[in-house]
Each structure stands twice: as structure tokens, then as C-alpha cells.
Motif scaffolding. Structure first.
Motif, PDB file in Angstrom:
ATOM      1  N   ARG A  58       0.830  -1.198   0.000  1.00  0.00           N
ATOM      2  CA  ARG A  58       0.000   0.000   0.000  1.00  0.00           C
ATOM      3  C   ARG A  58       0.865   1.249   0.000  1.00  0.00           C
ATOM      4  N   SER A  59       1.972   1.227   0.751  1.00  0.00           N
ATOM      5  CA  SER A  59       2.879   2.374   0.774  1.00  0.00           C
ATOM      6  C   SER A  59       3.485   2.611  -0.605  1.00  0.00           C
ATOM      7  N   VAL A  60       3.881   1.533  -1.290  1.00  0.00           N
ATOM      8  CA  VAL A  60       4.464   1.668  -2.629  1.00  0.00           C
ATOM      9  C   VAL A  60       3.436   2.235  -3.602  1.00  0.00           C
ATOM     10  N   GLN A  61       2.211   1.682  -3.564  1.00  0.00           N
ATOM     11  CA  GLN A  61       1.176   2.151  -4.483  1.00  0.00           C
ATOM     12  C   GLN A  61       0.767   3.595  -4.172  1.00  0.00           C
ATOM     13  N   ARG A  62       0.771   3.933  -2.896  1.00  0.00           N
ATOM     14  CA  ARG A  62       0.443   5.314  -2.536  1.00  0.00           C
ATOM     15  C   ARG A  62       1.490   6.280  -3.080  1.00  0.00           C
ATOM     16  N   ALA A  63       2.765   5.898  -2.998  1.00  0.00           N
ATOM     17  CA  ALA A  63       3.824   6.749  -3.554  1.00  0.00           C
ATOM     18  C   ALA A  63       3.667   6.888  -5.065  1.00  0.00           C
ATOM     19  N   ARG A  64       3.329   5.787  -5.748  1.00  0.00           N
ATOM     20  CA  ARG A  64       3.115   5.857  -7.199  1.00  0.00           C
ATOM     21  C   ARG A  64       1.953   6.789  -7.539  1.00  0.00           C
ATOM     22  N   PHE A  65       0.874   6.657  -6.758  1.00  0.00           N
ATOM     23  CA  PHE A  65      -0.304   7.492  -6.996  1.00  0.00           C
ATOM     24  C   PHE A  65       0.057   8.969  -6.893  1.00  0.00           C
ATOM     25  N   ARG A  66       0.845   9.319  -5.908  1.00  0.00           N
ATOM     26  CA  ARG A  66       1.219  10.717  -5.719  1.00  0.00           C
ATOM     27  C   ARG A  66       2.235  11.178  -6.767  1.00  0.00           C
ATOM     28  N   GLU A  67       3.103  10.258  -7.203  1.00  0.00           N
ATOM     29  CA  GLU A  67       4.090  10.632  -8.219  1.00  0.00           C
ATOM     30  C   GLU A  67       3.418  10.985  -9.543  1.00  0.00           C
ATOM     31  N   LEU A  68       2.300  10.355  -9.848  1.00  0.00           N
ATOM     32  CA  LEU A  68       1.583  10.640 -11.094  1.00  0.00           C
ATOM     33  C   LEU A  68       0.765  11.917 -11.027  1.00  0.00           C
ATOM     34  N   GLU A  69       0.705  12.543  -9.854  1.00  0.00           N
ATOM     35  CA  GLU A  69      -0.193  13.680  -9.641  1.00  0.00           C
ATOM     36  C   GLU A  69       0.071  14.814 -10.626  1.00  0.00           C
ATOM     37  N   GLU A  70       1.344  15.183 -10.836  1.00  0.00           N
ATOM     38  CA  GLU A  70       1.669  16.336 -11.673  1.00  0.00           C
ATOM     39  C   GLU A  70       1.190  16.132 -13.109  1.00  0.00           C
ATOM     40  N   LEU A  71       1.557  15.011 -13.722  1.00  0.00           N
ATOM     41  CA  LEU A  71       1.144  14.737 -15.097  1.00  0.00           C
ATOM     42  C   LEU A  71      -0.366  14.612 -15.181  1.00  0.00           C
ATOM     43  N   TRP A  72      -0.963  13.888 -14.250  1.00  0.00           N
ATOM     44  CA  TRP A  72      -2.413  13.676 -14.269  1.00  0.00           C
ATOM     45  C   TRP A  72      -3.163  14.994 -14.119  1.00  0.00           C
ATOM     46  N   ARG A  73      -2.720  15.832 -13.187  1.00  0.00           N
ATOM     47  CA  ARG A  73      -3.421  17.093 -12.939  1.00  0.00           C
ATOM     48  C   ARG A  73      -3.366  18.014 -14.157  1.00  0.00           C
ATOM     49  N   ARG A  74      -2.228  18.101 -14.798  1.00  0.00           N
ATOM     50  CA  ARG A  74      -2.108  18.988 -15.954  1.00  0.00           C
ATOM     51  C   ARG A  74      -2.924  18.482 -17.137  1.00  0.00           C
ATOM     52  N   LEU A  75      -3.020  17.163 -17.294  1.00  0.00           N
ATOM     53  CA  LEU A  75      -3.848  16.632 -18.385  1.00  0.00           C
ATOM     54  C   LEU A  75      -5.331  16.796 -18.082  1.00  0.00           C
ATOM     55  N   VAL A  76      -5.729  16.563 -16.835  1.00  0.00           N
ATOM     56  CA  VAL A  76      -7.139  16.668 -16.472  1.00  0.00           C
ATOM     57  C   VAL A  76      -7.626  18.117 -16.556  1.00  0.00           C
ATOM     58  N   ASP A  77      -6.722  19.064 -16.335  1.00  0.00           N
ATOM     59  CA  ASP A  77      -7.126  20.471 -16.466  1.00  0.00           C
ATOM     60  C   ASP A  77      -7.630  20.775 -17.870  1.00  0.00           C
ATOM     61  N   PHE A  78      -7.053  20.117 -18.873  1.00  0.00           N
ATOM     62  CA  PHE A  78      -7.494  20.327 -20.257  1.00  0.00           C
ATOM     63  C   PHE A  78      -8.582  19.336 -20.673  1.00  0.00           C
ATOM     64  N   TYR A  79      -8.536  18.151 -20.116  1.00  0.00           N
ATOM     65  CA  TYR A  79      -9.488  17.106 -20.499  1.00  0.00           C
ATOM     66  C   TYR A  79     -10.175  16.550 -19.246  1.00  0.00           C
ATOM     67  N   PRO A  80     -11.138  17.257 -18.682  1.00  0.00           N
ATOM     68  CA  PRO A  80     -11.811  16.784 -17.458  1.00  0.00           C
ATOM     69  C   PRO A  80     -12.514  15.449 -17.648  1.00  0.00           C
ATOM     70  N   GLU A  81     -12.892  15.150 -18.879  1.00  0.00           N
ATOM     71  CA  GLU A  81     -13.595  13.887 -19.127  1.00  0.00           C
ATOM     72  C   GLU A  81     -12.702  12.667 -18.974  1.00  0.00           C
ATOM     73  N   LEU A  82     -11.408  12.880 -18.754  1.00  0.00           N
ATOM     74  CA  LEU A  82     -10.501  11.743 -18.552  1.00  0.00           C
ATOM     75  C   LEU A  82     -10.815  10.984 -17.274  1.00  0.00           C
ATOM     76  N   VAL A  83     -11.316  11.672 -16.267  1.00  0.00           N
ATOM     77  CA  VAL A  83     -11.516  11.061 -14.958  1.00  0.00           C
ATOM     78  C   VAL A  83     -12.584   9.977 -15.067  1.00  0.00           C
ATOM     79  N   LEU A  84     -12.189   8.723 -14.755  1.00  0.00           N
ATOM     80  CA  LEU A  84     -13.101   7.594 -14.918  1.00  0.00           C
ATOM     81  C   LEU A  84     -14.065   7.463 -13.760  1.00  0.00           C
ATOM     82  N   GLU A  85     -13.671   7.960 -12.592  1.00  0.00           N
ATOM     83  CA  GLU A  85     -14.529   7.817 -11.418  1.00  0.00           C
ATOM     84  C   GLU A  85     -14.477   9.092 -10.607  1.00  0.00           C
TER      85      GLU A  85
END
Length: 405
Positions: free
Chosen positions: A238-265
Motif C-alpha cells: 500500500r505504501s508503494v502504491q500510494r507513492a506511485r499514486f502521488r508521483e503521477l499527480e503532476e502529469l495527471w493534474r495537468r492533463l485533467v485540467d485540459f481534459y476533465p472527461e478523462l476522470v473515470l470515477e
């Protein structure tokens, strides 16, 4: 210590139950294990009652003792069958037949007892009556058989196992079961041999009871080892996956700002809840980032053409525009980070100018429904996201700097 045994056995029951539910109770060996742990736990509950007469009042005098023995002996018989790995029906196995005979004999002896003897204990004057001694002897002999058989089978499985943790667990359980078997032998001697009860402080029933409690602790410790190890592994993953989740935050946030429909849930109104299933969350964010990069591919082409000449830009655009479902993410070096950063800026400028991109954006599901190359591809996305975060926090560089792939 009976309370410790109850908690441990109920914990083991709860540990095996979810998998049984997913299997729709179609795994006979797991069903026997689950029932065995539950019955052994339930059998120890009457022993915690300060006044067994309260439970006897619901049925008849002696009901509590019979209920205790029915649960313990049945649970022990199921455990023998589980460790033997026998898949024959229950009524065709000798340990089940022996258990039923013992329970029938104990019920018959209880029926023969005068009512004033049915609330008997391991003390005089109850032990002067043959019915009381017979009751304890029948149950004690089966317990000696059950504990010894389980101890031998557990030791056999420990020797054949290649997993050190399982060997340690089964070895500890085997030692504890042998201790319980020895305590049952001492109880039989205490019941049937008046000379043994005359040894004074060298051989008393509290000594016998203490030996059983120590053995119970050993069994509980052995049963708990795999649970503790699994819990530690779960927390580590869980600690490893949590770190991965947070590491993807920057790329994910910048893409979602332009494409809000990307969010699946969407988690509207539930952001205060702790996120427990980080493995699924990481995979979902991975898919969303992949989809976002696919939608961003026209701007990746434009960023590459702007950075170099038409010929170099065409070659760079081909590399940057690879479909993620086909070849995976390229190594996220500094050039690729700057290219993605520039393409995101171009996407923002297009929004400001209200200019639509001429190239269509295509959604490509990663891995064609399976995790082919998932780990390496995820590592590339994490490196890209980390590079974008470092680039954002670093001093601003000129957008005219050459971008190379």
C-alpha cells in the motif's frame, strides 16, 4: 487465555471468509478450515461464562458442557480432515465417525447422570462418580487423538514446505498442539488416578490448566504469524502504491485540467474518506494519463515541429506520437519532459485563442485489457510526471530552447 484463543480463531475465520464468498463456498477444503476455526472459537465461548447455569436455564442442566464439547470436538475433527487433505464425503471418514461416536457417548452419559451431577467440574466429590469420569474420559481421549493427529500433520506439512514463514508457523502450531495433547493426558490421569491427586503441590489441577494455557499461546502465535506477515506485506504494498499514486499527480493534474472527461470515477462528496485501494487507484490514474497523452498527441507533433526544422520535427513527431497501446512510453528523459511541457503549453494557448486542433484525438486503451508491459510503462509515466514537477519548480527557461528526442 481462552479469550486470546477466541480472538485468534475468529480472526482466522474472518481471514478465510472473503475468499470463500468469492468462490461461492465451492472449495470444500477451505469450507472445512473456516468451519473448524469458527467452531473451535465458538466452543471456547461457554468457558468464559462466569455462570454456566444461566445458559443451562435455556435448555437443561449440563447443556453448556455438552455444547462446549460438541463445538470443540467437531471443530477438531474438521481440522484433522483439512490437514489430511481428504476430499471424501464427511460421513465416509473415520475421524468424523469417531467424533460422532464420542459425542453420542457423552450425550448418553449425561442422560444417565443424576441432575445434581450434570453441572460437574474436575473436583471432588464429582470425580467419585463413574458417569462424571466417563464423560471426561471420552472427551479427553478424543482430544488427545485430535490434537496429536493435527500436531503430526502440521509438522509433516512444515517439513515439506519451502516457505520459511509457513515452516515456522506450522512448527509453532505443531509444538502447541503437542502441549495441548499432553495437558489432556494429564487431565485423564487427574480424573482416573486418585493417587495423582494426592501429590500435593507437585501435581495439581492448576498446574495442568497452566500447561494447557501455555500450549494455547503457542498455537495462537503460530496461527497469527501468516496473518501478521500478510498484514505487513499489505501495508508495504500500500505504501508503494500510494507513492506511485502521488508521483503521477503532476502529469495527471495537468492533463485533467485540459481534459476533465478523462476522470473515470468521480469521488464528489467523498474526498474526506481514506483511499485504501491504491492499487486500483494507480491503475485508473495510469489509464487516464495514457488517454490524456493520446489526446495531446497533435500538440506533441506541433511542439516537435516548432523546436526543429520540418524534417527533424517530422522524425521527432513520429517518436512522440507513438500509440501507447502499441509500444509503450519512451524513456522519460529531459528532452521528452520538455516536449510534453511545451505541448501542454500549446494546448493552453489553443484554449485561449479558441482554436481547435486540426488533428483528431484518439483514445487508445492501454494493454488491450491486460497488463502487458504495465510496470515498465507506469515507471515511464512516473518519471515523466516527476520531470514535469521538477521543471515547474525550476527557474523558467525560454520556450525557444531546442527540443530534442
Amino acid at each position: 487465555m481462552n479469550l486470546l484463543a477466541i480472538v485468534t480463531l475468529l480472526g482466522g475465520t474472518a481471514w478465510t471468509l472473503p475468499l470463500l464468498i468469492r468462490q461461492r463456498f465451492r472449495a470444500p477444503m477451505r469450507v472445512r478450515l473456516c468451519l473448524s476455526l469458527f467452531l473451535l472459537a465458538a466452543g471456547n465461548v461457554p468457558a468464559q461464562l462466569s455462570d454456566p447455569a444461566a445458559l443451562d436455564g435455556l435448555a437443561f442442566t449440563g447443556f453448556t458442557k455438552l455444547a462446549y464439547n460438541v463445538a470443540i470436538l467437531t471443530g477438531l475433527g474438521l481440522m484433522v480432515g483439512f490437514l489430511c487433505e481428504r476430499r471424501r464425503p464427511l460421513w465416509r471418514r473415520w475421524e468424523v465417525v469417531l467424533c460422532l461416536l464420542c459425542l453420542t457417548a457423552m450425550a448418553g452419559v449425561t442422560a444417565l447422570m443424576p441432575p445434581d451431577l450434570r453441572d460437574h467440574t474436575f473436583t471432588l466429590p464429582y470425580l467419585d462418580h463413574w458417569q462424571v469420569r466417563a464423560f471426561y474420559d471420552i472427551g479427553g481421549l478424543y482430544l488427545v487423538f485430535g490434537y496429536t493427529t493435527c500436531a503430526v500433520l502440521a509438522a509433516r506439512h512444515a517439513r515439506s514446505s519451502r516457505r520459511p514463514l509457513l515452516r515456522a508457523s506450522l512448527g509453532t502450531v505443531s509444538a502447541g498442539l503437542l502441549g495441548l495433547s499432553l495437558s489432556c493426558v494429564l487431565r485423564i490421569l487427574w480424573v482416573n488416578c486418585p493417587a495423582c491427586r494426592g501429590f500435593g503441590h507437585h501435581f495439581t489441577y492448576p498446574n495442568i490448566f497452566l500447561s494447557g494455557q501455555v500450549a494455547t499461546i503457542a498455537v495462537c502465535a503460530g496461527l497469527s504469524l501468516p496473518a501478521f506477515a500478510s498484514a505487513a506485506q499489505f501495508l508495504r504494498e500500500r505504501s508503494v502504491q500510494r507513492a506511485r499514486f502521488r508521483e503521477l499527480e503532476e502529469l495527471w493534474r495537468r492533463l485533467v485540467d485540459f481534459y476533465p472527461e478523462l476522470v473515470l470515477e468521480q469521488r464528489r462528496g467523498r474526498r474526506w474518506l481514506p483511499l485504501l485501494d491504491y492499487t486500483s487507484a494507480v491503475y485508473r490514474r495510469y489509464v487516464e494519463c495514457r488517454d490524456g497523452l493520446t489526446r495531446l498527441s497533435p500538440y506533441l507533433h506541433r511542439a516537435a515541429r516548432e523546436a526543429a526544422g520540418d524534417q527533424i520535427g517530422e522524425t521527432a513527431g513520429e517518436k512522440a506520437g507513438e500509440q501507447p497501446g502499441e509500444t509503450g512510453m519512451p524513456a522519460a528523459g529531459p528532452d521528452l519532459v520538455r516536449l510534453v511541457d511545451r505541448s501542454l503549453r500549446l494546448r493552453g494557448e489553443a484554449d485561449l485563442a479558441a482554436a481547435a486542433t486540426p488533428e483528431p484525438a484518439v483514445f487508445v486503451a492501454p494493454g488491450d485489457g491486460h497488463d502487458a508491459g504495465y510496470e515498465s510503462d507506469l515507471a515511464g509515466l512516473i518519471a515523466l510526471s516527476r520531470g514535469l514537477r521538477e521543471l515547474r519548480s525550476a527557474p523558467a527557461e525560454s520556450d525557444s530552447r531546442a527540443v530534442r528526442l
